[in-house]
Scaffold this active site. Structure first.
Site, PDB file in Angstrom:
ATOM      1  N   ASN A   9       0.747  -1.279   0.283  1.00 27.97           N
ATOM      2  CA  ASN A   9       0.397   0.095   0.099  1.00 27.97           C
ATOM      3  C   ASN A   9       0.313   0.599  -0.125  1.00 27.97           C
ATOM      4  O   ASN A   9       0.919   1.375   0.758  1.00 27.97           O
ATOM      5  CB  ASN A   9      -1.334   0.058   1.408  1.00 27.97           C
ATOM      6  CG  ASN A   9      -1.704   1.510   1.302  1.00 27.97           C
ATOM      7  OD1 ASN A   9      -1.685   2.488   0.523  1.00 27.97           O
ATOM      8  ND2 ASN A   9      -2.495   1.475   2.200  1.00 27.97           N
ATOM      9  N   LYS A  11       0.022   4.084  -0.248  1.00 33.24           N
ATOM     10  CA  LYS A  11      -0.292   5.462   0.397  1.00 33.24           C
ATOM     11  C   LYS A  11      -0.042   6.047  -0.150  1.00 33.24           C
ATOM     12  O   LYS A  11      -0.178   6.488  -1.280  1.00 33.24           O
ATOM     13  CB  LYS A  11       0.068   5.493   2.028  1.00 33.24           C
ATOM     14  CG  LYS A  11      -0.255   4.358   2.693  1.00 33.24           C
ATOM     15  CD  LYS A  11      -0.028   4.948   3.963  1.00 33.24           C
ATOM     16  CE  LYS A  11      -0.071   3.389   4.674  1.00 33.24           C
ATOM     17  NZ  LYS A  11      -0.129   3.604   6.177  1.00 33.24           N
ATOM     18  N   HIS A  98      -8.983   0.392   4.668  1.00 34.31           N
ATOM     19  CA  HIS A  98      -8.386   1.166   5.289  1.00 34.31           C
ATOM     20  C   HIS A  98      -8.409   1.923   6.972  1.00 34.31           C
ATOM     21  O   HIS A  98      -9.397   3.142   6.733  1.00 34.31           O
ATOM     22  CB  HIS A  98      -7.289   1.970   4.514  1.00 34.31           C
ATOM     23  CG  HIS A  98      -5.993   1.784   5.446  1.00 34.31           C
ATOM     24  ND1 HIS A  98      -5.117   2.281   5.728  1.00 34.31           N
ATOM     25  CD2 HIS A  98      -5.082   1.178   4.986  1.00 34.31           C
ATOM     26  CE1 HIS A  98      -4.121   2.285   6.602  1.00 34.31           C
ATOM     27  NE2 HIS A  98      -3.777   1.288   6.115  1.00 34.31           N
ATOM     28  N   GLU A 100      -7.042   4.887   7.880  1.00 29.79           N
ATOM     29  CA  GLU A 100      -6.838   5.841   7.873  1.00 29.79           C
ATOM     30  C   GLU A 100      -7.543   6.545   7.064  1.00 29.79           C
ATOM     31  O   GLU A 100      -8.466   7.838   7.186  1.00 29.79           O
ATOM     32  CB  GLU A 100      -5.023   5.981   6.898  1.00 29.79           C
ATOM     33  CG  GLU A 100      -4.052   5.658   7.527  1.00 29.79           C
ATOM     34  CD  GLU A 100      -2.986   5.344   6.588  1.00 29.79           C
ATOM     35  OE1 GLU A 100      -3.247   5.335   5.682  1.00 29.79           O
ATOM     36  OE2 GLU A 100      -2.220   5.214   6.971  1.00 29.79           O
ATOM     37  N   GLU A 170      -5.054  -5.415  10.388  1.00 28.84           N
ATOM     38  CA  GLU A 170      -4.379  -3.839  10.630  1.00 28.84           C
ATOM     39  C   GLU A 170      -4.713  -3.355  12.116  1.00 28.84           C
ATOM     40  O   GLU A 170      -5.693  -2.330  12.022  1.00 28.84           O
ATOM     41  CB  GLU A 170      -4.280  -3.389   9.238  1.00 28.84           C
ATOM     42  CG  GLU A 170      -3.843  -3.788   8.321  1.00 28.84           C
ATOM     43  CD  GLU A 170      -3.374  -2.711   7.182  1.00 28.84           C
ATOM     44  OE1 GLU A 170      -2.239  -2.377   6.279  1.00 28.84           O
ATOM     45  OE2 GLU A 170      -4.398  -0.982   6.638  1.00 28.84           O
ATOM     46  N   GLY A 176       2.247   2.386  11.083  1.00 34.39           N
ATOM     47  CA  GLY A 176       3.736   3.217  10.659  1.00 34.39           C
ATOM     48  C   GLY A 176       3.883   3.412  12.151  1.00 34.39           C
ATOM     49  O   GLY A 176       4.905   5.006  12.085  1.00 34.39           O
ATOM     50  N   SER A 212       3.551  -1.674  10.114  1.00 36.98           N
ATOM     51  CA  SER A 212       5.180  -2.196  10.066  1.00 36.98           C
ATOM     52  C   SER A 212       5.345  -3.835   9.571  1.00 36.98           C
ATOM     53  O   SER A 212       6.869  -3.895  10.815  1.00 36.98           O
ATOM     54  CB  SER A 212       5.715  -1.944  12.147  1.00 36.98           C
ATOM     55  OG  SER A 212       5.119  -0.478  12.435  1.00 36.98           O
TER      56      SER A 212
HETATM   57  P1  13P Z   1       3.604   0.687   7.430  1.00 35.59           P
HETATM   58  O1  13P Z   1       3.431  -1.085   6.962  1.00 35.59           O
HETATM   59  O2  13P Z   1       4.035   1.480   7.112  1.00 35.59           O
HETATM   60  O3  13P Z   1       2.822   0.374   8.588  1.00 35.59           O
HETATM   61  O4  13P Z   1       1.864   0.653   7.471  1.00 35.59           O
HETATM   62  C1  13P Z   1       1.052   0.055   7.194  1.00 35.59           C
HETATM   63  C2  13P Z   1      -0.109  -0.112   6.278  1.00 35.59           C
HETATM   64  O5  13P Z   1      -0.929   0.791   6.912  1.00 35.59           O
HETATM   65  C3  13P Z   1      -0.861  -0.886   4.954  1.00 35.59           C
HETATM   66  O6  13P Z   1      -2.224  -0.471   4.288  1.00 35.59           O
END
Ligand code: 13P
Length: 255
Positions: A9, A11, A98, A100, A170, A176, A212
């Site tokens: 992903n 982003k 997601h 976010e 997740e 992150g 992560s």
């Molecule tokens: P990170 O791997 O940067 O923690 O992000 C995970 C994520 O949100 C994948 O959709």
């Protein structure tokens, strides 16, 4: 045997040119060229970089996903993107729900279920995200939260839609932060999710872990019985670390 999937992903990162270059680097790596077909490799660039990513992926083992889509095919939805258009471009997967987007665009489980249903009806495979916040984990209500997410998404989408989807666990606190769930923490939740999916015959749906994931922790996570791959954020933006995660999945025997 359940499908294994490594999905990146990206982003809100990569211009069209950068996406094209990164896909080309991933596609030409020996890891990807030798990866077993039982490991699916997906990258999800931002919308405006999808087209160049698709062009760079043609003829390879790598397929392209989107990070979101609308819950309708077309209509008066200013600024939105239809799953029909994504499918027509050659996109194969779409991430829905997601954390976010739940946080920033206030998406709820019912909307996530409707997006998943529409995406599947339009020929895309939804990657449905679930996960608890740190407060919820500390309050010891992780399985309540995730059970509720799955039930509400399923009742909006329909059981058959879940059977055609991929689930990504997740934990919000792991995204992150550099603080991945331990293999035991992740396996516990994956086993719970699989038992929930079993209720409506969807126990063979791949369940990915996200939060992560790095080239250092991936192989231990992949030894867990109910972890079928990863949804990778930061570490998917460098071909070397993303390919090392694919390599870790390639060495694991299917279940
Ligand atoms: P990170 O791997 O940067 O923690 O992000 C995970 C994520 O949100 C994948 O959709």
């Amino acid at each position: 045997m359940r499908t294994r999937i490594i999905a990146g992903n990206w982003k809100m990162n990569t211009t069209p040119d950068e996406a094209s270059a990164l896909v080309a680097e991933i596609v030409s790596s020996s890891t990807v060229q030798q990866a077993p077909l039982s490991v699916r490799i997906v990258v999800c660039p931002p919308y405006l970089s999808l087209s160049s990513a698709i062009q760079s992926s043609v003829g390879s083992h790598v397929v392209i996903g989107a990070q979101n889509c609308h819950h309708e095919e077309k209509g008066a939805y200013t600024g939105e993107v239809s799953p029909v258009v994504l499918h027509g471009m050659g996109v194969k997967y779409v991430i829905v729900g997601h954390s976010e987007r739940r946080r920033d665009q206030f998406e709820n489980n019912e909307l996530v279920g409707r997006k998943a249903a529409r995406a599947l009806a339009c020929g895309l495979t939804p990657i449905i995200c679930v996960g608890e916040t740190l407060d919820e984990r500390e309050d010891d209500i992780t399985t309540d939260v995730i059970g509720t997410q799955i039930r509400l998404i399923t009742s909006a989408a329909g059981e058959d839609v879940i059977k055609g989807s991929v689930i990504a666990y997740e934990p919000v606190w792991a995204i992150g932060t550099g603080r991945a769930a331990t293999p035991i923490q992740a396996q516990d939740v994956h086993a719970f999710i699989r038992s929930e999916l079993h209720i409506f015959g969807a126990q063979d749906v791949p369940i990915l872990y996200g939060g992560s994931v790095t080239d250092e922790n991936a192989s231990t996570l992949f030894t867990c019985r109910d972890i079928d791959g990863a949804l990778v954020g930061g570490a998917s933006l460098k071909a070397s670390s993303f390919c090392a995660i694919i390599e870790a999945a390639s060495g694991v025997h299917g279940r």
